[in-house]
Design an enzyme around this catalytic site. Sequence first.
Site, PDB file in Angstrom:
ATOM      1  N   LEU A 105       0.884  -1.172   0.000  1.00  0.00           N
ATOM      2  CA  LEU A 105       0.000   0.000   0.000  1.00  0.00           C
ATOM      3  C   LEU A 105       0.919   1.218   0.000  1.00  0.00           C
ATOM      4  CD1 LEU A 105      -2.722  -0.910   2.694  1.00  0.00           C
ATOM      5  CD2 LEU A 105      -2.995  -0.917   0.214  1.00  0.00           C
ATOM      6  N   ASP A 106       0.495   2.286  -0.670  1.00  0.00           N
ATOM      7  CA  ASP A 106       1.309   3.503  -0.690  1.00  0.00           C
ATOM      8  C   ASP A 106       1.438   4.064   0.719  1.00  0.00           C
ATOM      9  OD1 ASP A 106       1.373   3.286  -3.427  1.00  0.00           O
ATOM     10  OD2 ASP A 106      -0.348   4.618  -3.713  1.00  0.00           O
ATOM     11  N   ILE A 107       2.435   4.921   0.901  1.00  0.00           N
ATOM     12  CA  ILE A 107       2.664   5.495   2.235  1.00  0.00           C
ATOM     13  C   ILE A 107       1.428   6.247   2.744  1.00  0.00           C
ATOM     14  CG2 ILE A 107       3.825   7.576   1.325  1.00  0.00           C
ATOM     15  CD1 ILE A 107       5.717   7.294   3.844  1.00  0.00           C
ATOM     16  N   THR A 109      -1.726   5.554   1.892  1.00  0.00           N
ATOM     17  CA  THR A 109      -2.926   4.713   1.853  1.00  0.00           C
ATOM     18  C   THR A 109      -3.082   4.004   3.195  1.00  0.00           C
ATOM     19  OG1 THR A 109      -2.629   4.346  -0.511  1.00  0.00           O
ATOM     20  CG2 THR A 109      -4.063   2.799   0.633  1.00  0.00           C
ATOM     21  N   LYS A 190      -4.924   4.983  -7.968  1.00  0.00           N
ATOM     22  CA  LYS A 190      -4.693   6.413  -8.239  1.00  0.00           C
ATOM     23  C   LYS A 190      -4.494   6.652  -9.728  1.00  0.00           C
ATOM     24  CE  LYS A 190      -2.472   7.205  -3.784  1.00  0.00           C
ATOM     25  NZ  LYS A 190      -1.168   7.150  -3.129  1.00  0.00           N
TER      26      LYS A 190
END
Length: 235
Positions: A105-107, A109, A190
């Site tokens: 997961l992105d930082i 998210t 995204k």
Amino acid sequence: MANRLDKILSTMGFGSRKQVKELVKNGCVTVDGEVVKDSSMHIDTDIQELHVNGEKIEYKEFVYIMMNKPRGVISATEDEFGHETVIDLLDDGYKGYNLSCAGRLDIDTEGLMIITNDGQLVHRIISPKKQVVKKYYCVLDYIITDKDINEFEKGIVLADAYKCLPARLEKISDKEAFVYITEGKFHQVKRMFYARRNNVRYLKRVQIGNLELDSKLEPGEYRELLAEEIKMIFE
Ligand code: URA
């Protein structure tokens, strides 16, 4: 299943093999109530009781953790820029388990993160061939259109010309939706909205397969998964 005593104890956070050897030599470890002195002995923790300094040790070969990943934390085992990782949030008792994340997961998210040392499970969750659906809750900057829903269903073409697998876009309100995807390309959700000239303002993974994020877990909190919950991922 039988494992070497030193492996078990170092996995459980009692130090390096050398430190564990010392601990055992000093008589701190008992197996079925008897002090043992040989750290290379094999013991079967399913049937034998292990104590260190009187404390009962519950060893498991595999660990399965559900975390509500908070923003600002990296979903990796280590980070070259020194950011805090999901592994840093775990109790020391988990540190020897060689854990990894089932999908990134992105930082920025939040949400459902499965952390385990079971490599086969990780593969089954992240491989697009296995078709495990990941569900995300998204808040957008602009209104979601019917055309967006259709394009997601056909397969969004990203800026680098990659054509995504068909995805479901379920509108909740003008600027809120659930997105269901079976693959996990870098920044996928995204970039899918970006290809539709929209922008994701907030993103949270809420479900993997049929396993929902436990609503009692605050961001940064975690717990071990029950055996039936692991099955739910693939149902
Ligand atoms: N898609 C994204 O864009 N980011 C995530 O963290 C997960 C899916």
